[in-house]
Structures are given as structure tokens and as C-alpha cells.
Design a protein around this motif. Structure first.
Motif, PDB file in Angstrom:
ATOM      1  N   VAL A   1      45.039 101.644  18.782  1.00  0.00           N
ATOM      2  CA  VAL A   1      44.318 102.770  18.218  1.00  0.00           C
ATOM      3  C   VAL A   1      45.141 104.019  18.047  1.00  0.00           C
ATOM      4  N   VAL A   2      45.683 104.363  19.159  1.00  0.00           N
ATOM      5  CA  VAL A   2      46.869 105.637  18.910  1.00  0.00           C
ATOM      6  C   VAL A   2      47.942 105.241  17.964  1.00  0.00           C
TER       7      VAL A   2
ATOM      8  N   ALA B   1      46.331 105.643  14.308  1.00  0.00           N
ATOM      9  CA  ALA B   1      45.978 107.048  14.236  1.00  0.00           C
ATOM     10  C   ALA B   1      47.366 107.693  13.654  1.00  0.00           C
TER      11      ALA B   1
ATOM     12  N   THR C   1      52.537 111.822  21.706  1.00  0.00           N
ATOM     13  CA  THR C   1      51.552 110.473  22.062  1.00  0.00           C
ATOM     14  C   THR C   1      51.908 110.005  23.497  1.00  0.00           C
TER      15      THR C   1
END
Lengths: 79, 244
Positions: free
Chosen positions: B179-180, B183, B209
Motif C-alpha cells: 500500500v505504501v 501510494a 517512507t
């Protein structure tokens, strides 16, 4: 100075690896693997790789010997 | 193949390896030399992105797709090993799980438990600043939990070990990594690109991140090892240990 540290650690790793192979009793071998993992961690530290040393310490001295010991005990079967 | 033929094959292979190895070694850069083009590029890039720990920067910012692959390998091998152990888990359910422990061992275990959790959390949360990171910290947290087994017995561990959460955490954390990454794609930085502000170098909230991915990896690895060791412990202590 750092070279002396690294070469000493390397010699200990070689000796530790030989001990792991030469020990015939499986449970003692698990302990030897753990000590050898610790020596490898020291070697990686001497080679200025603290991240790798930390991975080696947690996996090589704790998780892998624990799995080996549990596998030996599990494989022995019901007594 | 008899031992003699096997020895000949081995000696031929060993001679070939030795010849190639001996011819390759002199071409290697000198041990501990000063020519490190990749290091210079990687450290420079890490410092530009305010990531003090250049190794964490390489793992999670400069080459994150490699780490993502490793995470998937870890997930697959944990699932595979747990499945294999479960499949052979037919045997007599014996109560080999309770045992007497020396009081000093128990005291040591219970004193070390919070300390190890603290060290593990420290390694995870400062992974972008100091040596360490999600993998190392996750393993420390997972093995630290097993001090409960050293200090007490398998029953104590089973009561306090949130095994069902761990199964879900492992999967969810593996997904969180993706998901990161997505994103980053949505923000226009590419898959697993570091789209967050990188902040001031050396601050706890810096490196974009990297800390997020460290936490995701710690959850996945920690939960995965707890699940894995749970299968090993069950096999070794409950199924095949009638006495004690």
C-alpha cells in the motif's frame, strides 16, 4: 588495528565452523551453531557492517538454533 | 556410482573451481581499499534524502523493490513452513507443555522481557537513523516474546501469545508494504517511491517512507516468526513428549 580485529574474527569464524562440523551430537551442534552465529556477527561488526551484524545475531544465534533444537526434539518422536 | 568414481568427479570439479577461483581472485579490488563508487553514490543519495542510516536508505528508498521481493519471499516461506508443519501435526496430543523452571530463570526471563521489547522497538523506530531496522527489530520482538517460554512454560506462552492476531498481522503488514508502494505511485514518485517530505536529517520523523516501511517489515517479520515458532513448539513439545 581494525585489520587485526577483522583477521582475529575471521580466524574465530573458521575455527567455529570447523567445530560445528566436527561436533557429532546434534543437540550440542545446535549450541555450536549458535556460538558460530555470534562469531559471524562479530566478524560483520569488524568489517564495519553493523546492520548485517545485527541481522546475523538475531537470526543466527537465536532463531535458527531454536528451530534446530525444536526440530531435533520433534523428530525424535514419541518415547 | 561407486565411491571411487564419485571421488574422481569431485576432484575434477574441485580442480576446475580452483583454477577459475585462483584466476579470479587477483582481479578483485584490494581488501579494504578506497575505491567504492557505489558507496559514494549511495551515501550521497541517502544524505540528500535525510536518511542517516545509508543502509536503510538503500533498502527502503533507493532499492525498495528488492526489499519488497524479500518480504514476499519471507511471507511465502513462513506460510509454506507453517503449512508443512501443520500437515504432519497428527499425533497424540500430550501435555508436555508444563514444566518446572528454576526461580532464578523465571525472574531473569520476566526482567528481560520488557527490556528486550524496548530494545526491539528502539531498533525498529530508529532504523532510519542508526543500525537496525524493521527486520532486525521484528526478530528481536518475536524472539523476546519467547522469553515467556523460558521463564514460564508453553502454557504461559500460549495464554499471552496473540497467535490469531499474529497470523492476520503478518498478512496485513505484508499488504501495508504494498500500500505504501502504491501510494508512491499515486503521488507520482513511482512504485515505492519516497513521496513523503524527508524532514531534517537525524530527526525521528525524517527519511519519508523509510520509517513507515520499517514498521511494516517489523510487524510482518515479527508476526511471521511468532507463527513459525508456534508451529515448531507445538510439534516438539505437545505432540511428541508424553512424559514430563
Amino acid at each position: 588495528m581494525n585489520d587485526v580485529f577483522a583477521l582475529t574474527a575471521l580466524a574465530l569464524v573458521v575455527a567455529g565452523g570447523a567445530v560445528v562440523v566436527l561436533v557429532r551430537d546434534r543437540e550440542r551442534q545446535a549450541v555450536a551453531v549458535s556460538v558460530h552465529g555470534l562469531l559471524l556477527g562479530v566478524l560483520f561488526l569488524a568489517l564495519q557492517a553493523p546492520d548485517v551484524a545485527l541481522s546475523q545475531l538475531v537470526v543466527g544465534t537465536a532463531v535458527v538454533p531454536l528451530m534446530v533444537v525444536l526440530t531435533i526434539r520433534g523428530a525424535r518422536g514419541p518415547r | 556410482m561407486n565411491p571411487r568414481a564419485r571421488l574422481i568427479v569431485f576432484l575434477a570439479g574441485a580442480a576446475g573451481f580452483l583454477a577459475l577461483f585462483a584466476s579470479a581472485v587477483p582481479l578483485l579490488p584490494e581488501f579494504g581499499g578506497s575505491f567504492h563508487p557505489y558507496r559514494d553514490l549511495a551515501v550521497g543519495a541517502a544524505l540528500r534524502r535525510s536518511t542517516e542510516n545509508a543502509v536503510a536508505s538503500v533498502n527502503f528508498d533507493l532499492r525498495p523493490i528488492d526489499t519488497f521481493g524479500e518480504e514476499l519471499i519471507f511471507l511465502a516461506s513462513a506460510v509454506g513452513a507453517a503449512t508443512l508443519l501443520r500437515a504432519t501435526g497428527e499425533g497424540r496430543e500430550q501435555d508436555g507443555a508444563s514444566a518446572r523452571v528454576l526461580p532464578l530463570t523465571a525472574l531473569g526471563g520476566y526482567l528481560l522481557l520488557p527490556l528486550v521489547f524496548l530494545v526491539g522497538a528502539n531498533i525498529v523506530l530508529h532504523g532510519h537513523l542508526t543500525p537496525g531496522g524493521g527486520f532486525q527489530g521484528g526478530v528481536v520482538l518475536a524472539t523476546g516474546l519467547h522469553l515467556l517460554y523460558v521463564a514460564g512454560d508453553l502454557r504461559a506462552l500460549e495464554r499471552l501469545r496473540p497467535l490469531s492476531w499474529c497470523v492476520e498481522t503478518e498478512a496485513a503488514a505484508g499488504g501495508a508494504f504494498a500500500v505504501v508502494g502504491l501510494a508512491g505511485s499515486l503521488a507520482g514518485a513511482g512504485f515505492l517511491g519516497n513521496a513523503l517530505p524527508t524532514g531534517a536529517s537525524g530527526a525521528l520523523l525524517s527519511a519519508g517512507t523509510v520509517p513507515l516501511l520499517n514498521i511494516a517489515v517489523a510487524c510482518e517479520v515479527g508476526a511471521g516468526i511468532v507463527v513459525l515458532l508456534a508451529q515448531f513448539l507445538h510439534q516438539a513439545l505437545v505432540l511428541t513428549c508424553p512424559e514430563s
